[in-house]
Write a protein that holds these residues in place. Structure first.
Motif, PDB file in Angstrom:
ATOM      1  N   LEU A  64       0.832  -1.200   0.000  1.00 23.73           N
ATOM      2  CA  LEU A  64       0.000   0.000   0.000  1.00 23.73           C
ATOM      3  C   LEU A  64       0.864   1.246   0.000  1.00 23.73           C
ATOM      4  N   PRO A  65       0.403   2.272  -0.697  1.00 24.04           N
ATOM      5  CA  PRO A  65       1.113   3.547  -0.616  1.00 24.04           C
ATOM      6  C   PRO A  65       0.951   4.151   0.784  1.00 24.04           C
ATOM      7  N   THR A  66       1.834   5.059   1.116  1.00 21.57           N
ATOM      8  CA  THR A  66       1.830   5.694   2.437  1.00 21.57           C
ATOM      9  C   THR A  66       0.468   6.284   2.784  1.00 21.57           C
ATOM     10  N   LEU A  67      -0.149   6.977   1.835  1.00 18.86           N
ATOM     11  CA  LEU A  67      -1.443   7.608   2.111  1.00 18.86           C
ATOM     12  C   LEU A  67      -2.493   6.561   2.480  1.00 18.86           C
ATOM     13  N   ALA A  68      -2.478   5.426   1.821  1.00 25.70           N
ATOM     14  CA  ALA A  68      -3.447   4.371   2.131  1.00 25.70           C
ATOM     15  C   ALA A  68      -3.214   3.806   3.525  1.00 25.70           C
ATOM     16  N   VAL A  69      -1.954   3.658   3.920  1.00 22.43           N
ATOM     17  CA  VAL A  69      -1.641   3.151   5.256  1.00 22.43           C
ATOM     18  C   VAL A  69      -2.144   4.126   6.316  1.00 22.43           C
ATOM     19  N   VAL A  70      -1.900   5.418   6.112  1.00 20.44           N
ATOM     20  CA  VAL A  70      -2.337   6.429   7.081  1.00 20.44           C
ATOM     21  C   VAL A  70      -3.859   6.476   7.137  1.00 20.44           C
ATOM     22  N   GLU A  71      -4.495   6.370   5.973  1.00 18.11           N
ATOM     23  CA  GLU A  71      -5.959   6.413   5.940  1.00 18.11           C
ATOM     24  C   GLU A  71      -6.553   5.183   6.646  1.00 18.11           C
ATOM     25  N   LEU A  82      -6.837  11.643  10.934  1.00 20.33           N
ATOM     26  CA  LEU A  82      -6.296  11.804   9.583  1.00 20.33           C
ATOM     27  C   LEU A  82      -5.866  13.236   9.271  1.00 20.33           C
ATOM     28  N   PRO A  83      -6.703  14.264   9.493  1.00 16.28           N
ATOM     29  CA  PRO A  83      -6.242  15.620   9.177  1.00 16.28           C
ATOM     30  C   PRO A  83      -4.944  15.995   9.893  1.00 16.28           C
ATOM     31  N   ASP A  84      -4.851  15.626  11.168  1.00 19.63           N
ATOM     32  CA  ASP A  84      -3.642  15.925  11.936  1.00 19.63           C
ATOM     33  C   ASP A  84      -2.436  15.153  11.382  1.00 19.63           C
ATOM     34  N   ALA A  85      -2.646  13.874  11.095  1.00 18.20           N
ATOM     35  CA  ALA A  85      -1.551  13.051  10.571  1.00 18.20           C
ATOM     36  C   ALA A  85      -1.070  13.559   9.216  1.00 18.20           C
ATOM     37  N   LEU A  86      -2.000  13.941   8.355  1.00 13.67           N
ATOM     38  CA  LEU A  86      -1.599  14.428   7.029  1.00 13.67           C
ATOM     39  C   LEU A  86      -0.873  15.767   7.131  1.00 13.67           C
ATOM     40  N   GLN A  87      -1.323  16.604   8.052  1.00 13.50           N
ATOM     41  CA  GLN A  87      -0.635  17.882   8.244  1.00 13.50           C
ATOM     42  C   GLN A  87       0.815  17.642   8.658  1.00 13.50           C
ATOM     43  N   LYS A  88       1.023  16.716   9.575  1.00 15.30           N
ATOM     44  CA  LYS A  88       2.384  16.400  10.018  1.00 15.30           C
ATOM     45  C   LYS A  88       3.184  15.721   8.913  1.00 15.30           C
ATOM     46  N   LEU A  89       2.529  14.825   8.188  1.00 14.95           N
ATOM     47  CA  LEU A  89       3.203  14.110   7.110  1.00 14.95           C
ATOM     48  C   LEU A  89       3.683  15.068   6.021  1.00 14.95           C
ATOM     49  N   MET A  90       2.882  16.073   5.719  1.00 12.23           N
ATOM     50  CA  MET A  90       3.243  17.018   4.661  1.00 12.23           C
ATOM     51  C   MET A  90       4.383  17.942   5.082  1.00 12.23           C
ATOM     52  N   GLN A  91       4.759  17.923   6.344  1.00 21.01           N
ATOM     53  CA  GLN A  91       5.907  18.698   6.806  1.00 21.01           C
ATOM     54  C   GLN A  91       7.211  17.923   6.625  1.00 21.01           C
ATOM     55  N   ALA A 123      -4.981  16.535  -4.999  1.00 21.06           N
ATOM     56  CA  ALA A 123      -6.247  15.844  -5.258  1.00 21.06           C
ATOM     57  C   ALA A 123      -6.370  14.571  -4.415  1.00 21.06           C
ATOM     58  N   LEU A 124      -5.272  13.845  -4.247  1.00 20.86           N
ATOM     59  CA  LEU A 124      -5.303  12.634  -3.420  1.00 20.86           C
ATOM     60  C   LEU A 124      -5.519  12.982  -1.955  1.00 20.86           C
ATOM     61  N   LEU A 125      -4.857  14.031  -1.503  1.00 18.94           N
ATOM     62  CA  LEU A 125      -5.030  14.475  -0.117  1.00 18.94           C
ATOM     63  C   LEU A 125      -6.474  14.896   0.132  1.00 18.94           C
ATOM     64  N   GLY A 126      -7.016  15.680  -0.785  1.00 19.06           N
ATOM     65  CA  GLY A 126      -8.402  16.144  -0.657  1.00 19.06           C
ATOM     66  C   GLY A 126      -9.383  14.991  -0.639  1.00 19.06           C
ATOM     67  N   ALA A 127      -9.172  14.012  -1.503  1.00 21.08           N
ATOM     68  CA  ALA A 127     -10.067  12.854  -1.556  1.00 21.08           C
ATOM     69  C   ALA A 127      -9.999  12.061  -0.255  1.00 21.08           C
ATOM     70  N   ALA A 128      -8.808  11.888   0.290  1.00 26.05           N
ATOM     71  CA  ALA A 128      -8.658  11.154   1.553  1.00 26.05           C
ATOM     72  C   ALA A 128      -9.366  11.907   2.684  1.00 26.05           C
ATOM     73  N   LEU A 129      -9.215  13.216   2.708  1.00 24.51           N
ATOM     74  CA  LEU A 129      -9.867  14.014   3.750  1.00 24.51           C
ATOM     75  C   LEU A 129     -11.384  13.977   3.604  1.00 24.51           C
ATOM     76  N   GLU A 130     -11.874  13.976   2.370  1.00 26.76           N
ATOM     77  CA  GLU A 130     -13.322  13.881   2.142  1.00 26.76           C
ATOM     78  C   GLU A 130     -13.856  12.531   2.618  1.00 26.76           C
ATOM     79  N   ARG A 131     -13.140  11.442   2.319  1.00 31.77           N
ATOM     80  CA  ARG A 131     -13.566  10.118   2.780  1.00 31.77           C
ATOM     81  C   ARG A 131     -13.573  10.065   4.313  1.00 31.77           C
ATOM     82  N   ASP A 132     -12.564  10.677   4.917  1.00 29.99           N
ATOM     83  CA  ASP A 132     -12.476  10.699   6.373  1.00 29.99           C
ATOM     84  C   ASP A 132     -13.656  11.463   6.974  1.00 29.99           C
TER      85      ASP A 132
END
Length: 91
Positions: free
Chosen positions: A37-44, A54-63, A71-80
């Protein structure tokens, strides 16, 4: 079960000019019933299981040095957000 793997071994394969083993390695991984799985899928998936926000984890991950398409980030956040709304829905 979530298994996170370091990509360092792949880098070593590149350094020793042994990238040709990757297709066979991938086949063996699939034969074992593992799904890469890609990293985003594992985090999701971790967020789906309530292991992290998820929002907190992605914010930290993007740092970090990771680069993910917006678009992938937005889709993951929408699913969350949809999953959280559904979990709070009491008919």
């Amino acid at each position: 079960m979530i298994v996170v793997s370091d990509t360092t071994p792949l880098n070593y394969l590149l350094l020793i000019n042994a990238v040709d083993v990757l297709p066979r390695l991938f086949e063996e991984i699939l034969a074992e019933g593992l799904v890469p799985l890609p990293t985003l899928a594992v985090v999701e998936r971790a967020a789906e299981r309530g292991l992290l926000d998820l929002p907190d984890a992605l914010q930290k991950l993007m740092q970090t040095s990771i680069r993910l398409p917006p678009a992938l980030l937005g889709a993951a956040l929408e699913r969350d957000a949809a999953r959280k709304r559904a979990a709070n829905f009491n008919p």
